[in-house]
Design an enzyme around this catalytic site. Structure first.
Site: not given
Lengths: 405, 405, 405, 405
Positions: B16, B98, B127, B181
């Site tokens: 990705d 993050r 996110d 995921s």
């Protein structure tokens, strides 16, 4: 001390409260009314009648009541709606029982024309506070007698000697100090004192009375389903149960699977830390199930407000302020949030663990259409997120620009 | 969109983000700088270098860094001091990673003269918010590119086709949609989507990657001791470890004993509910140990204030406001409380359970002298309790008198 | 944008919303329904009918309503029960009006078969958020059109030109920019923009429209009495008045005495700071009176909980979350506290000041017997204070002992 | 009561504390050390020396100190950073002085080898709690003597008789009861009791001592400017002043303009309501100025967090918990927020009013570019608001869809 003549005593039928009953008669010259309640502590309460009679208390002054349903319905369940845990863990099993006992003490005082109540809690603990704040809130003119704060029977020997001197039968196993002290009801059993007083020492096995050791629990998990309506549990595995029945059934399950043991050092309202061992088998299952059903039925704004209010709410109950305007205000807010907390939670019980593994509801707020990684057919426009972030960031950017200087 | 020429991409080396890197070059005409970090996700990061090189990115624009210590020390541990759990349960494993990634993206942008950053988060999740709020807070003039909100490669087929059309190698197992995921780092692994989308369905076994099934965990408990200084873990079984080493060691223990699985339906900041499966083996152990040591070292006033502030603090981290004045204010309050949170916690690990079974500290506030049922040599005067209760009750009595009618 | 055909517009009858009405017809091809409400802004609303008719809107699609009582009773008064002030000062005069307008817009949409609503708020302010969050909360499928975020008539000249090109009459004084912008209703008048944009510059005299300059106010104070029942004002100087009547009467008093001016720099929900001048003459008097009656009728626990919840409650209203579960939860808590908030407050008004100078209540909790310096006949035992202090101090002493080193 | 021999008394030099000093010697057989502090109460403290000497206290046991700067700098200003007001209004003038007095009492006890402290507060008020909690927090082993809770000199006559019998001079105006009781320091003067005991009766004129009647204040407003650095006032009209100097100068201004009168019924920590009249002339000006400078320098997140924490912070100070971990935690959070609270506030003083009319700062967060109604040159994209609203509305829409039923 006001001039009083009749007192209602929270009477278990055990040695300590028998001594208190006698002491109130002998040393204080009071007529004693006894009140013995079944709150699910797992002991027969009928024997208390004969013991009270034996001390000369007239039949009409002996009150023996099964309060299990009222306890579960009007105290435990409303508290569970709040997901209340004191200091992050404690499910408040002792704290929540005291207001109900005080309520009945005060009501019986009214019925019998008594002007005082008495309890067997010591001067070091929280329970005295809970009993008395509740009593004063319900009857501001009641007198409260707490013999443990007043008399000098502070050693076991002194107590036993006094009992025998006053024709109170002392069971053999009560002659010496017990290695720890317990309180039990439908919600939990707590143990504290003596062998538990060193918080570095592990709790001995013999302290546990309500749950099997997780190592001895079944080797295969058991899956159950709890149904909820308006935030309260109403069924187990699709069988409709009353609040007390549900709690009792969950206690059985929890006991078998070793669920709900908690070793805690907590902060008492009277100012010191104490170490307790709690066993809350059914309560632990129920609490997790309630959070599970809220996950899909409660709006985020409601859920987060509840989470922020919870520590305060739990503290109020722990400290004895069940019957206070602020607890009632918080309850009103919490209860309003529960109107659509309906549905079913599937849980897995296994060797001390209780896991939520599924939840469904006719009132679910979970929208697969919105959350899916698949095509959502326009339910959600990802471009909206850009504006959302930009405006949430605006103040941080203005700040960063200023402080870059 | 401002006029930009160089962008720093959070690059995992996977399909990705490789597509994103190429897309930024091809469709946006940008020079791409890649940043690949080891946050303890358990995958090699070096291979990302060759992949980036293969896309034509010059060596000096490829950043590959081991951030595990910084992550544990400056992000995970400060958060753990707060006992932070979002919505009662979630240990914020993704949320807390993050801000660190954004911090490095912004710093690398400065070093390389880039004017933008890019990330691979979708427009439906939290996110994107966390990446971007952090970036804007650290550099108010940075541009953020979020290809998933912008491009039309929204199906797996489209993505794979585009990749192949642009000479990006597509591993066989990435051709189709994955059944869920994941995100992983030293603190946790999260899984969501697809097979997890129905919150009534139990999580399939194959979703778990970080912990053994509790049923397969050892049949005998393991007892460990964690040492704390100023609220941070510093040792395991008396062996001094760095923050990342400690977390890694606890992860091993947690994995073996099946600890830290959490099936949750949570409320995203962008407005919908989602269902996630979290595995936080070491974090769960650490979190319980931290509460354990606080139990004997933290004053009640400090502990209760922390409990009341926690939900807000956790929400801020979840929502992406790590770099905000209000999070920093709360952190200042929390950190001040940790100065004497020193000592050792003994825990028992067993088939999914982690129990605190002992705690000791040179700074303990637990006073056996005060709490004991035995003679306390005058440490505590039980008669004080009478006045304490009377004045706490006063307002309730005045209220009851008024409302009695 | 969904396929819509009929829109309900919040229509003042002024130039801007007339242009919007026409623009919705001409540029969007929609049928327009107008809604004009009297919220006490002090302007005739009937003229809006002729203007709407002149634009070709059929009579049955023109809604003109007097909402003053509903506004005061169901929005202002409930908010005042909370003592709500945003950022310490602002009485939320604009914020509280928006949900009511949205409620009627959505209801009229249902009645008229419209599928959209439109408003004249800009994209920089809070009002767009308040209108739209309310509308979506009441009808999740409604479409909202906010022309100021969409069209290109962003300068005054462009707007006037467009109006004239479309046969909308432009009053002479609306040709140029006005020196500031206002919003008014029964609770307040707010002014912002242009001449107020520099927060260091004092507000020019001509901005004030709702209050006399305190320097020009009467030289002698005026004393008034406001009666309360269940937390709501019900009378002025013993004359019973409806909510809107009371607010109007207090506005007259406040105007005369120059009360309720507030120069504020506030934080908008959309992220920037703005400077506003508010005039809330009656609201300021009412708010102080409400606090005055609470002082003697509200228990401390209730009062302090209210004070702690208030900033959150005010923020919710300011941000547009009137119709949200969390606002309703807080309202439930607040309303419960008001059951005995009955009585009379005496206030003194003088040149910008409003002072509470007396309060009495049939439900007073003030006990002269307890507080008196004179002999209290045993109402209060001063010795209780010793125990109260001792136990409150216990944790602090244990802490001091530990930290003494 | 432990065995003690020397006590440090908070000694004003007045009749009451002179009687206490003598009583401690005569009835308790203690050596008395006196401590008299100038906290800005506006009375000479030197005369206390001769009076102490006259009672036979040796010179080295007489402590007379000017604490005004320490009071303003380390107690008033930190509290003002929090915008603290108890129960919405009270600026905590008495509450904030007590911890400092206790701190010195304890320190002097250490210096002089005393093992006890004594104060002249009654058993009904808050001050006893504040004195004692502070003392215990600073020295857990100190003994506190509170004669008013112990002796039987509870009527004025008894006190005067005892004084005369022990050669204490009784000033003529102290023979009878005073019509009210006061406490004063640099921050305020409070009055309570007797003529103020009926909360419906207006405060008589003669109670005020610190401010002119607003009606007698100047007929023209006075404009002043206060400078701030890191949240603390540093200058008046550009003249740099120390904390105590600034407060004194603002007191003069406030006195002249009749500012800072407050008639309040408040909730005491010991459980009853009391009515007080406060005059806080300089404090009221300072408090409003501080809010004014925060308006442009404090980020919204920080400001709202402060507003939410304030009631708790104020309650802690009111209840006597200045020296507590939780107050210090809150202070750490608050202080962190003040780093950029720099700049100048312009205020207008007029007949009881104090209005903020301008504020400027080198650290302003106010962005005219963002807020302007004029062309903002791209600073803000109004279209971002659409996404912002959409995602904020998402949960409300999902809720509405569910509940539409």
């Amino acid at each position: 001390m006001p001039d009083i003549s009749r007192v209602v005593l929270a009477y278990s039928g055990g040695l300590d409260t028998s001594v208190i009953a006698k002491w109130l008669m002998v040393e204080r010259g009071l007529e004693v009314v006894t009140f013995t309640a079944d709150l699910g502590q797992g002991e027969e309460i009928e024997p208390a009648r004969a013991k009270a009679r034996a001390m000369g208390i007239p039949a009409e002054h002996i009150f023996i009541e099964d309060l299990r349903e009222e306890f579960a319905r009007d105290f435990v369940f409303p508290m569970m709606r709040a997901n209340a845990r004191y200091e992050g863990d404690y499910l408040l099993g002792t704290s929540i029982a005291r207001p109900l006992i005080s309520k009945r003490l005060v009501e019986i005082a009214r019925e019998t024309g008594a002007d005082a109540i008495a309890h067997g809690a010591t001067g070091k603990g929280n329970d005295q506070v809970r009993f008395e704040l509740s009593a004063y809130a319900l009857d501001p003119d009641i007198t409260v007698i707490a013999p443990w704060r007043e008399w000098n029977l502070t050693s076991r020997t002194a107590l036993v000697d006094w009992a025998e001197a006053h024709q109170i039968q002392v069971p053999k196993d009560k002659r010496g100090d017990s290695p720890f002290s317990t309180d039990a009801n439908l919600l939990h059993t707590s143990s504290e004192g003596k062998v538990l007083e060193d918080p570095w020492e592990e709790t001995p096995d013999y302290v546990y009375s309500r749950t099997v050791d997780p190592q001895d629990a079944p080797d295969t998990p058991e899956t159950i389903e709890i149904g909820f309506e308006c935030g309260d549990g109403v069924s187990l595995n699709a069988e409709r149960l009353s609040p007390a029945e549900l709690l009792a059934a969950l206690n059985d399950l929890g006991r078998r699977h070793g669920i709900g043991r908690l070793d805690l050092v907590e902060n008492r309202f009277v100012g010191m830390k104490s170490r307790g061992m709690y066993e809350t088998p059914g309560g632990e299952i129920y609490a997790r199930a309630h959070r599970g059903i809220e996950q899909i039925t409660l709006d985020r704004g409601a859920a987060h407000l509840k989470d922020e209010l919870m520590p305060r709410y739990a503290e109020l109950i722990y400290n004895g302020f069940w019957f206070s305007p602020e607890r009632e205000m918080l309850q009103a807010a919490i209860d309003l949030s529960q109107q659509s907390v309906n549905g079913t939670v599937r849980l897995k019980l296994y060797k001390g663990n209780v896991w939520v593994v599924g939840r469904k509801s006719p009132n679910t707020l979970y929208s697969q259409a919105h959350v899916t990684f698949e095509d959502d057919a326009g339910a959600y426009d990802q471009k909206d997120a850009a504006g959302f972030i930009k405006l949430n960031a605006l103040r941080l950017r203005l700040l960063a620009r200023r402080d870059r200087g």
